[in-house]
Write a protein that holds these residues in place. Structure first.
Motif, PDB file in Angstrom:
ATOM      1  N   HIS A 120      42.207  34.360  36.696  1.00 50.65           N
ATOM      2  CA  HIS A 120      41.943  35.215  37.712  1.00 50.65           C
ATOM      3  C   HIS A 120      42.876  36.312  37.678  1.00 50.65           C
ATOM      4  N   LEU A 121      44.330  35.911  37.355  1.00 46.34           N
ATOM      5  CA  LEU A 121      45.243  37.000  37.254  1.00 46.34           C
ATOM      6  C   LEU A 121      45.234  37.765  36.367  1.00 46.34           C
ATOM      7  N   LEU A 122      44.844  37.289  34.974  1.00 47.15           N
ATOM      8  CA  LEU A 122      44.342  38.147  33.877  1.00 47.15           C
ATOM      9  C   LEU A 122      43.370  39.415  34.058  1.00 47.15           C
ATOM     10  N   ALA A 123      42.461  39.023  34.840  1.00 46.79           N
ATOM     11  CA  ALA A 123      41.144  39.929  35.272  1.00 46.79           C
ATOM     12  C   ALA A 123      41.742  40.804  36.012  1.00 46.79           C
ATOM     13  N   GLU A 124      42.680  40.616  37.230  1.00 44.20           N
ATOM     14  CA  GLU A 124      42.799  41.535  38.278  1.00 44.20           C
ATOM     15  C   GLU A 124      43.943  42.285  37.617  1.00 44.20           C
ATOM     16  N   THR A 126      44.394  43.266  34.695  1.00 39.20           N
ATOM     17  CA  THR A 126      43.796  44.187  33.688  1.00 39.20           C
ATOM     18  C   THR A 126      43.181  45.522  34.332  1.00 39.20           C
ATOM     19  N   ALA A 127      42.387  45.209  35.547  1.00 39.44           N
ATOM     20  CA  ALA A 127      42.026  46.071  36.439  1.00 39.44           C
ATOM     21  C   ALA A 127      42.997  47.070  37.194  1.00 39.44           C
ATOM     22  N   PHE A 128      44.266  46.177  37.348  1.00 38.45           N
ATOM     23  CA  PHE A 128      45.316  46.944  37.887  1.00 38.45           C
ATOM     24  C   PHE A 128      46.073  47.749  37.147  1.00 38.45           C
ATOM     25  N   ALA A 129      45.952  47.406  35.822  1.00 36.58           N
ATOM     26  CA  ALA A 129      46.788  48.217  34.803  1.00 36.58           C
ATOM     27  C   ALA A 129      45.926  49.696  34.572  1.00 36.58           C
ATOM     28  N   GLN A 130      44.693  49.242  34.575  1.00 36.67           N
ATOM     29  CA  GLN A 130      43.710  50.618  34.483  1.00 36.67           C
ATOM     30  C   GLN A 130      43.836  51.543  35.397  1.00 36.67           C
ATOM     31  N   ALA A 131      43.907  50.880  36.684  1.00 35.21           N
ATOM     32  CA  ALA A 131      43.919  51.929  37.949  1.00 35.21           C
ATOM     33  C   ALA A 131      45.392  52.605  38.068  1.00 35.21           C
ATOM     34  N   MET A 132      46.305  51.772  37.580  1.00 41.02           N
ATOM     35  CA  MET A 132      47.597  52.310  37.949  1.00 41.02           C
ATOM     36  C   MET A 132      47.764  53.406  36.975  1.00 41.02           C
ATOM     37  N   TYR A 133      47.446  53.110  35.669  1.00 42.01           N
ATOM     38  CA  TYR A 133      47.675  54.165  34.585  1.00 42.01           C
ATOM     39  C   TYR A 133      46.812  55.349  34.988  1.00 42.01           C
ATOM     40  N   ALA A 134      45.658  55.290  35.435  1.00 44.00           N
ATOM     41  CA  ALA A 134      44.841  56.335  35.893  1.00 44.00           C
ATOM     42  C   ALA A 134      45.840  57.371  37.268  1.00 44.00           C
ATOM     43  N   GLY A 135      46.075  56.503  38.046  1.00 45.42           N
ATOM     44  CA  GLY A 135      46.982  57.043  39.092  1.00 45.42           C
ATOM     45  C   GLY A 135      48.193  58.027  38.407  1.00 45.42           C
ATOM     46  N   ILE A 136      48.742  57.145  37.574  1.00 48.39           N
ATOM     47  CA  ILE A 136      49.927  58.172  37.112  1.00 48.39           C
ATOM     48  C   ILE A 136      49.546  59.323  36.183  1.00 48.39           C
ATOM     49  N   ALA A 137      48.449  59.088  35.618  1.00 53.70           N
ATOM     50  CA  ALA A 137      47.986  60.360  34.577  1.00 53.70           C
ATOM     51  C   ALA A 137      47.716  61.413  35.417  1.00 53.70           C
ATOM     52  N   HIS A 138      46.873  60.889  36.810  1.00 52.56           N
ATOM     53  CA  HIS A 138      46.414  62.070  37.602  1.00 52.56           C
ATOM     54  C   HIS A 138      47.561  62.742  38.082  1.00 52.56           C
ATOM     55  N   THR A 139      48.724  61.988  38.464  1.00 51.35           N
ATOM     56  CA  THR A 139      49.764  62.673  39.213  1.00 51.35           C
ATOM     57  C   THR A 139      50.479  63.613  38.058  1.00 51.35           C
ATOM     58  N   CYS A 233      59.203  37.506  37.715  1.00 47.47           N
ATOM     59  CA  CYS A 233      57.964  38.173  37.400  1.00 47.47           C
ATOM     60  C   CYS A 233      57.846  38.779  36.290  1.00 47.47           C
ATOM     61  N   THR A 234      58.665  39.447  35.932  1.00 50.53           N
ATOM     62  CA  THR A 234      58.450  39.891  34.668  1.00 50.53           C
ATOM     63  C   THR A 234      58.468  39.178  33.403  1.00 50.53           C
ATOM     64  N   GLN A 235      59.355  37.994  33.507  1.00 51.96           N
ATOM     65  CA  GLN A 235      59.565  36.835  32.456  1.00 51.96           C
ATOM     66  C   GLN A 235      58.077  36.139  32.657  1.00 51.96           C
ATOM     67  N   PHE A 236      57.595  35.836  33.583  1.00 50.71           N
ATOM     68  CA  PHE A 236      56.263  35.296  33.910  1.00 50.71           C
ATOM     69  C   PHE A 236      55.288  36.194  33.256  1.00 50.71           C
ATOM     70  N   MET A 237      55.107  37.616  33.657  1.00 50.75           N
ATOM     71  CA  MET A 237      53.936  38.260  32.993  1.00 50.75           C
ATOM     72  C   MET A 237      54.146  38.605  31.498  1.00 50.75           C
ATOM     73  N   GLU A 238      55.353  38.447  30.926  1.00 50.34           N
ATOM     74  CA  GLU A 238      55.373  38.645  29.593  1.00 50.34           C
ATOM     75  C   GLU A 238      55.127  37.324  28.888  1.00 50.34           C
ATOM     76  N   THR A 239      55.396  36.034  29.232  1.00 51.60           N
ATOM     77  CA  THR A 239      55.091  34.755  28.782  1.00 51.60           C
ATOM     78  C   THR A 239      53.399  34.743  28.768  1.00 51.60           C
ATOM     79  N   LEU A 240      52.950  35.223  29.897  1.00 51.48           N
ATOM     80  CA  LEU A 240      51.391  35.278  29.611  1.00 51.48           C
ATOM     81  C   LEU A 240      50.834  36.153  28.604  1.00 51.48           C
ATOM     82  N   GLY A 241      51.630  37.482  28.350  1.00 51.98           N
ATOM     83  CA  GLY A 241      51.268  38.449  27.485  1.00 51.98           C
ATOM     84  C   GLY A 241      50.328  39.510  28.432  1.00 51.98           C
ATOM     85  N   ILE A 242      50.760  39.672  29.643  1.00 56.03           N
ATOM     86  CA  ILE A 242      50.219  40.773  30.527  1.00 56.03           C
ATOM     87  C   ILE A 242      51.196  41.387  31.413  1.00 56.03           C
ATOM     88  N   TYR A 243      52.305  41.568  30.654  1.00 60.51           N
ATOM     89  CA  TYR A 243      53.315  42.573  31.460  1.00 60.51           C
ATOM     90  C   TYR A 243      52.987  43.906  31.320  1.00 60.51           C
TER      91      TYR A 243
END
Length: 498
Positions: A120-124, A126-139, A233-243
């Motif tokens: 579930h974390l991977l799915a959310e 991924t959506a978070f990454a796309q939304a965050m990127y869109a927000g940064i790009a917009h700004t 948190c960073t290490q955890f996300m990197e381990t899963l490959g979703i940092y």
């Protein structure tokens, strides 16, 4: 699993200790337990108004990060109280997410439960990454557009900025759209890699987050592994490959060198176009020659003699020569073609110089008509003879001049209306004119197409003049003079002094 087993579990769950719950859960046959976990994994962990707590948590985290980013890019201090409140809400929602994934209510996420959570974390994420990127790009886009507009205003004023800003902004938007495509592809590749190596990645992540080493995750361990401020948190996300570091990803995905090259190119084009705007010396020369040819024909007509065809032919040749120079002058790229942007400038210059040509034509034609009429009035008054006739001539000339001045004012007002109408509909008019003249349909004008559209004897020229708003019809010009009024006034003067 039969209905009897299901009923037995339900009764045991109604009032039991954590130990009993664990015993009950472990008593479920392995095959049935695996089916339950797979079913759980395929459905969002928890839904509040059809939205999972984990998803809501990431929305709050996204809001917090966007506010921090906006403050940093604006050069102002972020609202700390607001960020603290968002952090508290994020942790509250994470606690809800933890409870929802704790299916056996042990206040721990065991291996199977953690495995479901990681999916579930991977799915959310991924959506978070796309939304965050869109927000940064917009700004970033907004700030860059503001900077470009300021630069354009400083270069050529508000009009230049309004005319060229959409083109510059489109170049930026296209590059950011490409970067979003790259991000989606990278996220899809990352997700595929996770699912391919899920067991290995889940085990490594669990080992990292399970600080107590009991093979389970308590709430404290869970919150730390989900807290961006914690190293784990960073290490955890990197381990899963979703940092996901938004700044690093933005730097990697957006080809800023390409953006800079495009903006530099656009800047040069704008500078060239601004230099061309309102400055068409060779086109003016061509209109001067065209005016001379028109006057040669008009003079011959008024004198009742044949037109000097040799002179007209020479003037036509000179006219085309000046048009060739005008074409090369507007061909800023040196490609032998006028593209859409340059034709838009040329059509503006054509209207400007064409209006000047028409005014000269109007003044010349009306001047010759007025001169001929004065001569005719003088001859008629001379036939009457006497002092009255001598006094009547200035009166008749003044009356004639007044009507011609009135006609000139009306002509100028009509020309101004034509210019205003063109400017108000310039994009549509320019597109229509280019489509008309671009006979091969490649979106550009070559020299042959250019000369054809500027040849008064070619039907394309007549259609072009109607689109742009130019009319070189001498009869239409003369029609602006109310000859009936002129004749009536002259008759009154003649009758009074006869």
């Amino acid at each position: 699993m039969g209905s009897g087993a299901s009923s037995s579990i339900q009764e045991s769950l109604q009032d039991s200790s954590v130990h009993k719950l664990r015993t009950v859960w472990e008593a479920v046959p392995a095959q049935s337990r695996e089916k339950l976990l797979r079913a759980l994994e395929s459905v969002p962990a928890s839904r509040e108004d059809s939205q999972s707590a984990l998803q809501k948590a990431f929305q709050v985290l996204l809001e917090s990060m966007e506010k921090s980013l906006a403050a940093a890019m604006s050069g102002v201090e972020a609202d700390e109280e607001q960020l603290i409140a968002l952090d508290a809400e994020y942790k509250r929602l994470l606690t809800d997410a933890f409870a929802c994934h704790d299916v056996n209510s042990t206040r721990l996420l065991e291996k199977e439960e953690a495995t479901v959570f990681f999916s579930h974390l991977l799915a959310e994420r991924t959506a978070f990454a796309q939304a965050m990127y869109a927000g940064i790009a917009h700004t970033m886009l907004k700030n860059m557009k503001d900077d470009i507009k300021k630069a354009l205003v400083e270069t050529g004023g508000e009009e230049t900025a309004l005319r060229n800003l959409p083109k510059a902004c489109r170049a930026l938007e296209e590059e950011f759209e490409k970067s979003e495509d790259k991000l989606r592809a990278a996220l899809a590749e990352r997700d595929a890699d996770y699912h391919k190596n899920k067991a290995e990645k889940d085990a490594a992540a669990m080992l990292l987050a399970d600080v107590g080493g009991d093979g389970c995750l308590c709430l404290d361990e869970f919150l730390k592994m989900m807290d961006p401020a914690e190293d784990v948190c960073t290490q955890f996300m990197e381990t899963l490959g979703i940092y996901y570091d938004p700044v690093d990803v933005m730097t990697e995905m957006v080809d800023m060198e390409s953006v800079e090259r495009q903006l530099e190119h656009i800047g040069k084009q704008i500078a060239l176009q601004e230099a061309l705007k309102g400055s068409a010396p060779y086109l003016r020369k061509a209109f001067d020659v065209s005016l001379e040819a028109a006057l040669v024909g008009l003079q011959a007509s008024m004198e009742g003699r044949e037109v000097d065809e040799t002179k007209i032919s020479n003037l036509r040749t000179e006219y085309r020569d000046w048009l060739r120079h005008a074409f090369m002058y507007h061909d800023t790229t040196g490609t032998g073609k006028l593209d859409k942007d340059i034709t838009e400038i040329f059509f503006s210059n054509l209207l400007s110089e064409g209006c000047g040509f028409m005014e000269c034509m109007f003044q010349t034609v009306t001047g010759k008509i007025m001169y001929a009429m004065k001569q005719s009035i003088a001859q008629q008054l001379e036939m009457l003879g006497g002092e009255e006739a001598v006094r009547a001539l200035p009166l008749a000339c003044r009356a004639l001049k007044a009507e011609f001045k009135k006609a000139k004012r009306e002509f100028k007002a009509k020309r101004a209306q034509v210019v205003d109408d063109y400017e108000a509909n310039k994009p549509q008019r320019d597109a229509e004119a280019l489509k008309l003249a671009d006979t091969d349909g490649n979106g550009n004008l070559d020299l042959e197409e250019f000369l054809r559209m500027m040849d008064p004897s070619d039907p394309v020229n007549g259609s072009l003049c109607k689109i742009i708003g130019l009319s070189f019809d001498a009869e239409a010009m003369i029609a602006t003079i109310d000859m009936e009024v002129v004749v009536k006034k002259l008759e009154e003067i003649m009758l009074h002094h006869s």
